[in-house]
Design a protein around this motif. Structure first.
Motif, short mmCIF file in Angstrom:
data_model
loop_
_atom_site.label_atom_id
_atom_site.label_comp_id
_atom_site.label_asym_id
_atom_site.label_seq_id
_atom_site.Cartn_x
_atom_site.Cartn_y
_atom_site.Cartn_z
N ILE A 405 22.68 41.66 -53.12
CA ILE A 405 23.30 40.66 -52.24
C ILE A 405 22.71 40.75 -50.83
N GLN A 406 22.47 41.97 -50.37
CA GLN A 406 21.83 42.11 -49.07
C GLN A 406 20.42 41.54 -49.04
N TYR A 407 19.76 41.58 -50.19
CA TYR A 407 18.41 40.99 -50.26
C TYR A 407 18.47 39.48 -50.01
N ILE A 408 19.40 38.78 -50.67
CA ILE A 408 19.44 37.33 -50.46
C ILE A 408 19.87 36.99 -49.04
N VAL A 409 20.70 37.86 -48.43
CA VAL A 409 21.05 37.64 -47.02
C VAL A 409 19.81 37.78 -46.16
N SER A 410 18.97 38.74 -46.49
CA SER A 410 17.73 38.93 -45.71
C SER A 410 16.77 37.76 -45.89
N GLN A 411 16.96 36.98 -46.97
CA GLN A 411 16.12 35.80 -47.22
C GLN A 411 16.73 34.54 -46.60
N HIS A 412 17.73 34.75 -45.73
CA HIS A 412 18.32 33.66 -44.94
C HIS A 412 19.09 32.65 -45.81
N VAL A 413 19.95 33.16 -46.68
CA VAL A 413 20.74 32.29 -47.53
C VAL A 413 22.00 31.79 -46.85
N VAL A 414 22.45 32.47 -45.79
CA VAL A 414 23.75 32.16 -45.20
C VAL A 414 23.79 30.76 -44.59
N ALA A 415 22.81 30.43 -43.79
CA ALA A 415 22.82 29.12 -43.12
C ALA A 415 22.79 27.95 -44.10
N PRO A 416 21.92 27.96 -45.14
CA PRO A 416 21.97 26.87 -46.11
C PRO A 416 23.31 26.75 -46.82
N LEU A 417 23.96 27.88 -47.13
CA LEU A 417 25.29 27.82 -47.74
C LEU A 417 26.29 27.16 -46.80
N CYS A 418 26.23 27.55 -45.54
CA CYS A 418 27.15 26.97 -44.55
C CYS A 418 26.91 25.47 -44.37
N ASN A 419 25.66 25.07 -44.40
CA ASN A 419 25.34 23.65 -44.23
C ASN A 419 25.96 22.79 -45.33
N LEU A 420 26.08 23.37 -46.53
CA LEU A 420 26.63 22.61 -47.66
C LEU A 420 28.15 22.49 -47.60
N LEU A 421 28.79 23.16 -46.66
CA LEU A 421 30.25 23.08 -46.55
C LEU A 421 30.73 21.73 -46.01
N GLN A 422 29.79 20.87 -45.64
CA GLN A 422 30.18 19.53 -45.19
C GLN A 422 30.07 18.50 -46.32
N LYS A 423 29.69 18.94 -47.52
CA LYS A 423 29.60 18.02 -48.65
C LYS A 423 31.00 17.65 -49.13
N GLN A 424 31.08 16.56 -49.86
CA GLN A 424 32.38 16.07 -50.32
C GLN A 424 32.73 16.56 -51.73
N ASP A 425 31.74 17.09 -52.44
CA ASP A 425 31.95 17.53 -53.82
C ASP A 425 32.86 18.76 -53.84
N VAL A 426 34.02 18.66 -54.48
CA VAL A 426 35.02 19.72 -54.45
C VAL A 426 34.49 20.99 -55.11
N GLN A 427 33.89 20.84 -56.29
CA GLN A 427 33.39 22.02 -56.99
C GLN A 427 32.29 22.71 -56.20
N MET A 428 31.44 21.92 -55.58
CA MET A 428 30.35 22.49 -54.78
C MET A 428 30.92 23.28 -53.60
N LEU A 429 31.95 22.74 -52.97
CA LEU A 429 32.59 23.45 -51.86
C LEU A 429 33.18 24.77 -52.33
#
Length: 524
Positions: A405-429
């Protein structure tokens, strides 16, 4: 299926496979409702039924002229088709078959209503007139290429046993036409398919493959095999699958495009029928042949090959591991960057089922250096691919180790995940919140402040706070839990929000309040 956690929707639970421990909802099986690569999708699709049109020389009249004369012609032809004169009879059947071969609105229902079906079936037995057999089989082929009711009419006329009998004809064109007609019948559904299997369709098909038949004939035989494998409710019987798998493995070595496409789809369909069927296919030794096709230059072959191996990894960890042991991940850098969006989506979906496996399988994806590509799709691709990428990352955060999990954090996964929190799809959220929550819970204390700062700086905290008023209770509860545990500020707003949440969870049940204030319960 095991019960899911309170934060797992029924849709999500229905699309998972059993995995064990607390991850039973991780590895998702492909369902009819959540896939865009459909069995009926344009050039990738293998036709269920095929109509054999008339030769160019037989269609010198316009469609309008033919249509205007159909009723008169059919009445006359119905009489002539019953003639004792072989020439008159043949010409009448030939003429009816021509009408059924029209490109637009062939008179299938009219032919059925005038009881031509019984004539066609009867003439299949006239061995001394192979041309009449051929025309009759052709007519039945085109009627069976219609809708299910029309196909059933051919079955009700008891055509299937007589068509199977024609597979022994010394005339190749008669055999091939019978194969075509049978393919249309069994393509209609599992009932007619199983009827054909019970009548002995498989062994004659296998004999054709073993013979030196023309490629065009072999294409039709392979297409019939696809229709045998196509339906999954119920799937083809195990004993029948075991009979045809050597033939499928054999034709996979052909270079003919149509044969390769059909045989690969046959495997993809079989592999979508549960773990027991997956094991039967794997035991046949065909897996290396499927994997090699992932490097093919023709997208119509890559598509079913990718679907086939994707279906395998919805199976057990052992079946998944066998795919990995054959070096399949080496093909994925190109697949993840394929020019076709649907191939990229399938590729990410495949990886999401690998990251739902054990920690060694997760590590295999990491070692193959595929995570950066998945994160790229998370950030930049169209929504359907982003959804698969979210599942891939979320599954990793559930089944991976803290180091992974720390590896994917080091690959900058956090910001893309946060960006998707504005989507309308309930399951995706929900899946995004799951991933972020898991990352925060699994991050060591020494590194936690860095992750929290990253979430704040990319605007993720604002988005999570906004989701606390989301109408879906799982989303607002998950958002509240993240804020409460990792972003506490003891503000009055937070206290008020907590009070509101507690009120929502217990409204209508506070006898004390109702008693003290004499308030009436809210009526829906």
């Amino acid at each position: 299926m095991d019960a899911s956690s309170s934060k797992t929707t029924s849709t999500r639970m229905n699309s998972y496979k059993h995995h064990g421990k607390d991850l039973s909802e991780l590895r998702r099986q492909r369902t009819q409702s959540n896939i865009t690569l459909r069995k009926k999708q344009r050039e990738e699709q293998i036709q269920v039924k095929r109509n054999l049109p008339a030769e160019e020389s037989m269609t010198d009249e316009s469609d309008n002229d033919e249509k205007s004369n159909q009723t008169k012609d059919l009445n006359d032809l119905a009489i002539r088709a019953r003639s004792e004169d072989p020439t008159v009879r043949f010409e009448a059947i030939h003429a009816v078959r021509k009408l059924l071969s029209m490109g637009h609105h062939p008179p299938i229902n009219e032919v059925i209503q005038m009881d031509f079906l019984s004539l066609f079936v009867r003439y299949l037995t006239f061995d001394q007139y192979p041309d009449l057999q051929f025309e009759s089989a052709w007519a039945l082929t085109n009627i069976a290429s219609g809708d299910s009711q029309q196909t059933q009419a051919v079955a009700d006329a008891n055509a299937l046993p007589y068509l199977l009998r024609l597979l022994q004809s010394p005339r190749d064109n008669v055999c091939e036409q019978a194969v075509w007609a049978i393919g249309n019948l069994i393509g209609d559904g599992p009932t007619l398919r199983d009827n054909a299997v019970d009548l002995g369709i498989i062994q004659p098909l296998l004999k054709f493959i073993q013979k030196d038949i023309p490629v065009i004939f072999l294409r039709n035989v392979t297409w019939v095999i696809v229709n045998l494998c196509r339906h999954k409710d119920p799937p083809l019987a195990f004993h029948a699958v075991e009979e045809i798998l050597p033939a499928i493995k054999y034709v996979l070595k052909y270079t003919d495009m149509a044969i390769l496409i059909d045989s690969t789809w046959a495997l993809a369909y079989l592999l979508d029928c549960g773990n027991a069927m997956i094991q039967i296919v794997l035991d046949s030794g065909v897996l290396p042949d499927i994997i090699k096709l992932l490097a093919h230059t023709e997208v119509r072959i890559v598509t079913p090959a990718l679907r086939a191996i994707g279906n395998i990894v919805t199976g057990t960890d052992e079946q998944t591991q066998l795919v990995l042991n054959h070096g399949v991940l080496a093909y994925f850098p190109k697949l993840l960057q394929h020019p076709r969006e649907k191939i990229k989506k399938e590729a990410v979906w495949f990886l999401s089922n690998i990251t739902a496996g054990n920690k060694e399988q997760v590590q295999a994806v990491i070692n193959a250096q595929l995570i950066p590509d998945v994160i790229h799709h998370l950030q930049n691709s169209e929504l359907s691919i982003q959804k698969e990428a979210v599942w891939c990352i979320s599954n990793l955060t559930l089944s991976g180790t803290k180091e992974q999990i720390q590896y994917i954090v080091s690959q900058h996964v956090v910001a893309p995940l946060c960006n998707l929190l504005q989507k309308q799809d309930v399951q995706m959220l929900q899946v995004c919140l799951d991933a972020l929550h898991n990352i925060l819970k699994q991050t060591p204390d020494d590194d936690l402040e860095t992750v929290i700062m990253e979430i704040e700086e990319c605007g993720g905290l604002d988005k999570i706070e906004a989701l606390q008023i989301h109408p879906n209770k799982d989303i607002y509860q998950q958002s509240y839990d993240i804020i409460d545990k990792f972003f506490p500020n003891d503000s009055d707003d937070d206290d008020m929000l907590s009070a509101n949440l507690n009120t929502e969870f217990s409204f209508g049940n506070s006898n004390e309040n109702s008693s003290n204030n004499n308030a009436q319960p809210f009526q829906f």
